[in-house]
Design a protein around this motif. Structure first.
Motif, PDB file in Angstrom:
ATOM      1  N   UNK A 251      28.162 -16.275  -5.391  1.00 29.24           N
ATOM      2  CA  UNK A 251      29.229 -17.494  -4.903  1.00 29.24           C
ATOM      3  C   UNK A 251      30.364 -16.765  -5.934  1.00 29.24           C
ATOM      4  N   UNK A 252      30.743 -17.001  -7.213  1.00 32.29           N
ATOM      5  CA  UNK A 252      31.402 -16.552  -7.732  1.00 32.29           C
ATOM      6  C   UNK A 252      32.722 -15.301  -6.799  1.00 32.29           C
ATOM      7  N   UNK A 253      31.835 -14.778  -6.317  1.00 28.99           N
ATOM      8  CA  UNK A 253      33.146 -14.215  -5.178  1.00 28.99           C
ATOM      9  C   UNK A 253      33.947 -14.494  -4.164  1.00 28.99           C
ATOM     10  N   UNK A 254      33.093 -15.192  -4.101  1.00 25.56           N
ATOM     11  CA  UNK A 254      33.939 -16.234  -2.372  1.00 25.56           C
ATOM     12  C   UNK A 254      34.589 -17.208  -3.439  1.00 25.56           C
ATOM     13  N   UNK A 255      34.068 -17.621  -4.325  1.00 25.41           N
ATOM     14  CA  UNK A 255      35.543 -18.657  -5.286  1.00 25.41           C
ATOM     15  C   UNK A 255      36.768 -17.804  -5.044  1.00 25.41           C
ATOM     16  N   UNK A 256      35.800 -17.024  -5.957  1.00 25.82           N
ATOM     17  CA  UNK A 256      37.669 -16.020  -6.208  1.00 25.82           C
ATOM     18  C   UNK A 256      38.003 -15.942  -4.968  1.00 25.82           C
ATOM     19  N   UNK A 257      37.752 -15.564  -4.051  1.00 28.24           N
ATOM     20  CA  UNK A 257      38.541 -15.149  -2.906  1.00 28.24           C
ATOM     21  C   UNK A 257      39.651 -16.406  -2.745  1.00 28.24           C
ATOM     22  N   UNK A 258      38.752 -17.721  -2.743  1.00 29.76           N
ATOM     23  CA  UNK A 258      39.862 -19.041  -2.132  1.00 29.76           C
ATOM     24  C   UNK A 258      40.582 -19.430  -3.229  1.00 29.76           C
ATOM     25  N   UNK A 259      40.276 -19.075  -4.832  1.00 34.16           N
ATOM     26  CA  UNK A 259      41.155 -18.910  -5.560  1.00 34.16           C
ATOM     27  C   UNK A 259      42.624 -18.240  -4.998  1.00 34.16           C
ATOM     28  N   UNK A 260      42.329 -17.330  -5.134  1.00 37.01           N
ATOM     29  CA  UNK A 260      42.937 -16.001  -4.927  1.00 37.01           C
ATOM     30  C   UNK A 260      44.619 -16.193  -4.742  1.00 37.01           C
ATOM     31  N   UNK A 261      44.236 -17.954  -3.409  1.00 38.41           N
ATOM     32  CA  UNK A 261      45.558 -17.910  -3.015  1.00 38.41           C
ATOM     33  C   UNK A 261      46.598 -18.438  -3.900  1.00 38.41           C
ATOM     34  N   UNK A 262      45.836 -19.320  -5.237  1.00 39.25           N
ATOM     35  CA  UNK A 262      47.039 -19.275  -6.389  1.00 39.25           C
ATOM     36  C   UNK A 262      48.309 -19.148  -6.567  1.00 39.25           C
ATOM     37  N   UNK A 263      48.059 -17.065  -6.271  1.00 39.81           N
ATOM     38  CA  UNK A 263      49.084 -16.480  -6.693  1.00 39.81           C
ATOM     39  C   UNK A 263      50.306 -16.662  -5.833  1.00 39.81           C
ATOM     40  N   UNK A 264      49.961 -17.362  -4.719  1.00 41.69           N
ATOM     41  CA  UNK A 264      51.038 -17.770  -4.319  1.00 41.69           C
ATOM     42  C   UNK A 264      52.408 -18.365  -4.747  1.00 41.69           C
ATOM     43  N   UNK A 265      51.935 -19.380  -5.847  1.00 44.27           N
ATOM     44  CA  UNK A 265      53.216 -20.469  -6.059  1.00 44.27           C
ATOM     45  C   UNK A 265      53.880 -19.293  -7.371  1.00 44.27           C
ATOM     46  N   UNK A 266      53.398 -18.141  -7.387  1.00 48.65           N
ATOM     47  CA  UNK A 266      54.385 -17.216  -8.280  1.00 48.65           C
ATOM     48  C   UNK A 266      55.173 -16.080  -7.191  1.00 48.65           C
ATOM     49  N   UNK A 267      55.407 -16.059  -6.003  1.00 51.59           N
ATOM     50  CA  UNK A 267      56.012 -15.268  -4.912  1.00 51.59           C
ATOM     51  C   UNK A 267      55.039 -14.125  -4.867  1.00 51.59           C
ATOM     52  N   UNK A 268      54.023 -14.269  -4.661  1.00 49.16           N
ATOM     53  CA  UNK A 268      52.680 -12.647  -4.169  1.00 49.16           C
ATOM     54  C   UNK A 268      52.772 -12.909  -2.340  1.00 49.16           C
ATOM     55  N   UNK A 269      53.002 -12.117  -2.305  1.00 56.56           N
ATOM     56  CA  UNK A 269      53.224 -12.072  -0.830  1.00 56.56           C
ATOM     57  C   UNK A 269      51.333 -12.173  -0.198  1.00 56.56           C
ATOM     58  N   UNK A 270      50.138 -12.725  -0.193  1.00 57.64           N
ATOM     59  CA  UNK A 270      49.084 -12.890  -0.115  1.00 57.64           C
ATOM     60  C   UNK A 270      49.127 -13.616   1.149  1.00 57.64           C
ATOM     61  N   UNK A 271      48.011 -14.145   2.025  1.00 53.28           N
ATOM     62  CA  UNK A 271      47.690 -14.629   2.927  1.00 53.28           C
ATOM     63  C   UNK A 271      48.760 -16.012   2.950  1.00 53.28           C
ATOM     64  N   UNK A 272      48.067 -16.972   2.013  1.00 52.66           N
ATOM     65  CA  UNK A 272      48.743 -18.069   1.829  1.00 52.66           C
ATOM     66  C   UNK A 272      50.177 -18.083   1.868  1.00 52.66           C
ATOM     67  N   UNK A 273      51.020 -16.990   1.067  1.00 54.95           N
ATOM     68  CA  UNK A 273      52.457 -17.164   1.308  1.00 54.95           C
ATOM     69  C   UNK A 273      53.523 -16.741   2.371  1.00 54.95           C
ATOM     70  N   UNK A 274      52.377 -15.919   3.279  1.00 53.07           N
ATOM     71  CA  UNK A 274      52.520 -15.306   4.486  1.00 53.07           C
ATOM     72  C   UNK A 274      52.269 -16.113   5.609  1.00 53.07           C
ATOM     73  N   UNK A 275      51.546 -17.451   5.109  1.00 59.16           N
ATOM     74  CA  UNK A 275      51.653 -18.050   6.397  1.00 59.16           C
ATOM     75  C   UNK A 275      52.470 -19.043   6.241  1.00 59.16           C
ATOM     76  N   UNK A 276      53.011 -19.505   4.680  1.00 59.55           N
ATOM     77  CA  UNK A 276      54.017 -20.695   4.174  1.00 59.55           C
ATOM     78  C   UNK A 276      55.264 -20.242   4.663  1.00 59.55           C
ATOM     79  N   UNK A 277      55.556 -19.057   4.857  1.00 59.21           N
ATOM     80  CA  UNK A 277      56.829 -18.408   5.800  1.00 59.21           C
ATOM     81  C   UNK A 277      56.462 -18.256   7.255  1.00 59.21           C
ATOM     82  N   UNK A 278      55.344 -18.525   7.222  1.00 62.44           N
ATOM     83  CA  UNK A 278      55.635 -17.832   9.212  1.00 62.44           C
ATOM     84  C   UNK A 278      56.111 -20.030   9.565  1.00 62.44           C
TER      85      UNK A 278
END
Length: 270
Positions: A202-229
């Protein structure tokens, strides 16, 4: 006269069928609400444009699109952060279970400070304060922040799993002349793993979801790329639903993999 099948296997199949039916009904209801809301706003669906942002094929060669590239960054961040989380969590748990009063209070202070402050604030502190001091880029700042945050929760999981092992196991190890480190490594932790595995999953699943927050510091993760598209195409619903589906695929596969590992551990212990 024909009788209805009975038995544990039949009941499990019936319960599984009911759960699948409930899930299909929920997804159908959610889709109906989403489509109805979009139609009410006069939204123009453009699903045919989505595949090009996932991948493209040229001359028989596969080229990932921005969303798959972002997914790769998300998986890389999550994997590295999970490894650091396990190391931090185990170290803090052992420190809290140690005989050192200073060590226990240090571990408690870390756990309480991290668990009771927002992750976004911690990310800003790591990125703007610690990253320049440590000389790391934004990618590793995101990894470090996620590991420190999830490590506080992992520490409690490790502590609970270790304490769940009967005291007699420790006493048997000491009777054999094993030092504390060897007893922990060879006897206690293998038994505690069966207790810790579900919450760690459960912690691993939570970590994957929490990783979306790195988009606020301009890391080009899935969330940031989706916002750009979305900013380029204005396909808000299509892209966000695709991003959500990609996250769902990762978390479901992770949960299924941990489930298989858990069954194997139970089988080996039987």
């Amino acid at each position: 006269m024909r009788t209805e099948p009975t038995g544990p296997r039949w009941r499990r199949r019936r319960e599984a069928a009911v759960q699948v039916l409930q899930f299909v009904m929920f997804v159908g209801l959610l889709g109906w609400l989403l489509v109805g809301g979009a139609q009410g706003m006069g939204y123009n669906w453009q699903w045919y444009r989505v595949p090009r942002y996932l991948f493209q094929m040229f001359d028989g060669e596969f080229y990932p699109g921005p969303l798959l590239k972002g997914l790769g960054v998300t998986l890389e961040i999550s994997a590295l952060a999970l490894l650091l989380t396990i190391v931090i969590g185990l170290a803090v748990a052992l420190l809290r279970l140690s005989g050192s009063v200073a060590g226990r209070w240090l571990a408690i202070g870390y756990i309480e400070a991290i668990r009771n402050t927002p992750l976004l604030v911690q990310l800003y502190i790591v990125y703007f304060v610690l990253a320049p001091v440590l000389g790391v880029d934004r990618f590793w700042a995101g990894v470090l922040c996620l590991a420190v945050f999830e490590g506080a929760f992992a520490a409690e999981i490790f502590r609970g799993g270790i304490q769940a092992v009967p005291l007699g196991q420790w006493e048997s190890a000491w009777a054999l002349g094993l030092p504390r480190r060897a007893a922990l490594r060879h006897i206690v932790l293998p038994q505690a793993l069966r207790v810790m595995l579900p919450p760690l999953a459960g912690l691993g699943v939570s970590l994957v979801k929490h990783s979306a927050i790195v988009s606020v510091i301009a890391v080009f993760d899935l969330m940031n790329e989706g916002r750009n598209v979305i900013s380029d195409t204005f396909m808000t619903f299509e892209i966000w639903l695709t991003v959500a589906a990609l996250y769902l695929c990762v978390t479901v596969l992770l949960s299924a993999g941990v489930g298989v590992l858990e069954r194997r551990l139970r089988g080996s212990a039987a």
